[in-house]
Scaffold this motif. Structure first.
Motif, short mmCIF file in Angstrom:
data_model
loop_
_atom_site.label_atom_id
_atom_site.label_comp_id
_atom_site.label_asym_id
_atom_site.label_seq_id
_atom_site.Cartn_x
_atom_site.Cartn_y
_atom_site.Cartn_z
N GLY A 1 -81.65 103.32 -21.94
CA GLY A 1 -82.22 102.09 -22.87
C GLY A 1 -82.13 100.95 -22.06
N PHE A 2 -81.91 99.62 -22.65
CA PHE A 2 -82.06 98.55 -21.85
C PHE A 2 -80.77 97.94 -21.55
CE2 PHE A 2 -85.90 98.68 -24.72
CZ PHE A 2 -86.83 98.07 -23.89
N ASP A 3 -80.58 97.52 -20.29
CA ASP A 3 -79.28 97.08 -19.71
C ASP A 3 -78.97 95.88 -20.50
OD1 ASP A 3 -76.91 96.34 -18.12
OD2 ASP A 3 -77.76 97.39 -16.34
N GLU A 4 -78.08 95.64 -21.10
CA GLU A 4 -77.54 94.29 -21.74
C GLU A 4 -77.03 93.31 -20.98
OE1 GLU A 4 -75.65 94.92 -25.82
OE2 GLU A 4 -76.72 96.93 -25.80
N VAL A 5 -76.70 93.75 -19.70
CA VAL A 5 -76.00 92.79 -18.69
C VAL A 5 -77.06 91.54 -18.54
CG1 VAL A 5 -76.87 93.89 -16.50
CG2 VAL A 5 -75.03 92.65 -16.44
N TYR A 6 -78.50 92.11 -18.61
CA TYR A 6 -79.52 91.00 -18.47
C TYR A 6 -79.65 89.98 -19.64
CZ TYR A 6 -81.59 93.65 -14.75
OH TYR A 6 -81.94 94.56 -13.60
N ALA B 1 -83.17 79.28 -18.54
CA ALA B 1 -83.40 79.19 -17.31
C ALA B 1 -82.04 79.91 -16.59
CB ALA B 1 -83.14 77.50 -16.87
N TYR B 2 -80.71 79.83 -17.09
CA TYR B 2 -79.59 80.42 -16.49
C TYR B 2 -79.92 81.82 -16.49
CZ TYR B 2 -74.92 82.15 -16.41
OH TYR B 2 -73.71 82.96 -16.03
N HIS B 3 -80.39 82.64 -17.30
CA HIS B 3 -80.28 84.26 -17.09
C HIS B 3 -81.60 84.49 -16.37
CE1 HIS B 3 -77.26 85.16 -19.96
NE2 HIS B 3 -77.82 84.23 -20.86
N PHE B 4 -82.63 83.55 -16.29
CA PHE B 4 -83.74 83.93 -15.25
C PHE B 4 -83.35 83.85 -13.87
CE2 PHE B 4 -88.29 82.36 -13.98
CZ PHE B 4 -88.54 83.65 -13.65
N ALA B 5 -82.52 82.88 -13.49
CA ALA B 5 -81.90 82.64 -12.26
C ALA B 5 -80.72 83.82 -12.01
CB ALA B 5 -81.13 81.38 -12.18
N LYS B 6 -79.94 84.04 -12.82
CA LYS B 6 -78.92 85.22 -12.85
C LYS B 6 -79.62 86.63 -12.39
CE LYS B 6 -76.79 86.44 -16.54
NZ LYS B 6 -77.37 87.87 -16.79
N ASN B 7 -80.58 86.78 -13.48
CA ASN B 7 -81.09 87.95 -13.50
C ASN B 7 -82.13 88.38 -12.16
OD1 ASN B 7 -79.78 88.64 -15.75
ND2 ASN B 7 -81.40 88.01 -16.81
N ARG B 8 -82.64 87.53 -11.43
CA ARG B 8 -83.24 87.74 -10.27
C ARG B 8 -82.34 88.59 -9.31
NH1 ARG B 8 -87.92 84.86 -8.80
NH2 ARG B 8 -88.45 83.04 -10.22
N SER B 9 -81.36 88.12 -8.95
CA SER B 9 -80.27 88.87 -8.27
C SER B 9 -79.96 90.32 -8.87
CB SER B 9 -79.07 87.94 -8.06
OG SER B 9 -79.33 86.82 -7.15
N ILE B 10 -79.57 90.33 -9.98
CA ILE B 10 -79.36 91.74 -10.31
C ILE B 10 -80.31 92.51 -10.26
CG2 ILE B 10 -78.48 93.03 -12.56
CD1 ILE B 10 -77.44 90.45 -13.70
N PHE B 11 -81.76 92.16 -10.65
CA PHE B 11 -82.79 93.23 -10.65
C PHE B 11 -83.08 93.35 -9.09
CE2 PHE B 11 -87.22 94.20 -9.92
CZ PHE B 11 -87.15 95.23 -11.15
N MET B 12 -83.07 92.32 -8.26
CA MET B 12 -83.35 92.78 -6.79
C MET B 12 -82.36 93.55 -6.26
SD MET B 12 -86.14 91.59 -6.02
CE MET B 12 -86.29 91.00 -4.17
N SER B 13 -81.09 93.40 -6.32
CA SER B 13 -80.21 94.26 -5.88
C SER B 13 -80.17 95.92 -6.35
CB SER B 13 -78.54 93.77 -6.44
OG SER B 13 -78.49 94.09 -7.92
N ARG B 14 -80.82 95.96 -7.32
CA ARG B 14 -81.03 97.36 -7.82
C ARG B 14 -82.19 98.08 -7.19
NH1 ARG B 14 -79.41 97.14 -14.26
NH2 ARG B 14 -77.23 96.44 -14.05
N TYR B 15 -83.28 97.33 -6.80
CA TYR B 15 -84.63 97.80 -6.90
C TYR B 15 -85.31 97.39 -5.22
CZ TYR B 15 -84.32 98.98 -11.49
OH TYR B 15 -83.97 99.54 -12.59
N ALA B 16 -84.84 96.11 -4.70
CA ALA B 16 -85.23 95.97 -3.38
C ALA B 16 -84.37 96.66 -2.37
CB ALA B 16 -85.12 94.31 -3.27
#
Length: 311
Positions: free
Chosen positions: A184-189, A242-257
């Motif tokens: 499912g969708f990760d609700e941390v985002y 804006a807050y979640h856009f900035a926060k979630n960049r790091s979350i996504f990149m930490s998982r896939y980059a």
């Protein structure tokens, strides 16, 4: 094909201006074996009042949440109630074409091991230009890329019926098996990057993901009167976005980059984006957005580098 139930899950929040058109477009589909699950994220406008028109419609169910779980949580709540073999997650600012669902189900029959499929998304109120033919995240800098963005619908090569993708924002159909395996969708985002994360999980679970160029949804890119046009187009208005856009960049990149890309993201890109968005927000006299983006940036860094929890 018509024996397979399609559950259309529509999360919504304060979309009284478009929710009825969206639901009606699904009910008017030429694919008849469908159920519609509208998940209201605690709207404060007259959305629920308008949705009352479906109280006697067997195909429509309304779930009223007591708090705003936004896109990720709303979709997951809808899935919990869904009975379909396929689940279509549809944002409420869409009007789907009459044959879209039938073409999407046909796609699942024609593509082996398909987990996710989406239609062409057309910006109906912006000159009938394509918004996306599928999307991906640039894993060097975290920028979301929409394939085919800006093209006229007539310029799409429909002879190549299926385009590969990693995910597609706004509208997409998933098999029940793929949803369950992906988790499912990760609700941390909360909102922003949650669709990308879900799509990447589906693909990494071994499923195919495609865009059917014969299936189309009309997307209305809405903007409230109190929103700044430049900031909204950048995806950072209002301030919580804006807050979640900035926060979630790091979350996504930490998982896939990986490797050097991830190192450079933390050493350079995350800070460059922070400076860029803060300066633009200040130039537009929106200190609230500048502050939100700055706070989101450091929250994301803290959550991923120092394992701090929370939204």
């Amino acid at each position: 094909m018509e024996n397979e139930l399609v559950s259309v899950v529509i999360p919504t929040y304060n979309r009284a201006d478009c929710i009825i058109q969206c639901v009606d477009s699904v009910l008017n589909s030429d694919y008849e074996n469908v159920e519609v699950i509208v998940v209201d994220n605690c709207s404060t406008d007259n959305t629920l009042e308008l949705l009352a028109k479906y109280d006697s419609v067997d195909k429509v169910r309304i779930i009223c949440l007591k708090e705003n779980l936004m896109a990720a949580g709303g979709r997951n709540k809808g899935f919990e109630d869904a009975k379909g073999d396929y689940i279509m997650f549809l944002d409420s600012d869409n009007i789907i074409h009459k044959d879209m669902l039938s073409k999407m189900v046909e796609t699942f029959h024609n593509v082996n091991n398909l987990g996710f499929a989406a239609p062409v998304s057309v910006q109906i109120n912006q000159g009938m230009h394509v918004w996306t033919l599928g999307a991906f995240i640039n894993l060097k800098n975290s920028i979301p890329i929409n394939n085919g963005s800006g093209k006229k619908i007539d310029d799409i090569d429909s002879s190549q019926r299926y385009y590969k993708t990693c995910y597609s924002p706004n509208c997409g159909m998933v098999s029940r098996k793929a949803y369950e395996i992906a988790g499912g969708f990760d609700e941390v985002y909360y909102i922003m990057y949650e669709e990308a994360d879900f799509g990447y999980k589906v693909v990494q679970s071994g499923f195919e993901a495609v865009i059917d160029t014969h299936a189309i949804t009309d997307h209305y890119s809405g903007m409230n009167s109190d929103q700044n046009d430049r900031l909204r187009k950048l995806g950072v208005d209002p301030a919580p976005r804006a807050y979640h856009f900035a926060k979630n960049r790091s979350i996504f990149m930490s998982r896939y980059a990986k490797g050097l890309d991830l190192v450079l993201f933390y050493l350079f890109w995350v800070h460059a984006f922070c400076i860029y968005y803060v300066l633009i927000a200040l130039k537009e006299k929106r200190a609230d957005i500048a502050k939100a983006y700055f706070k989101g940036t450091w929250k994301g860094i803290g959550m991923t580098l120092f394992h701090r929890k929370g939204n």
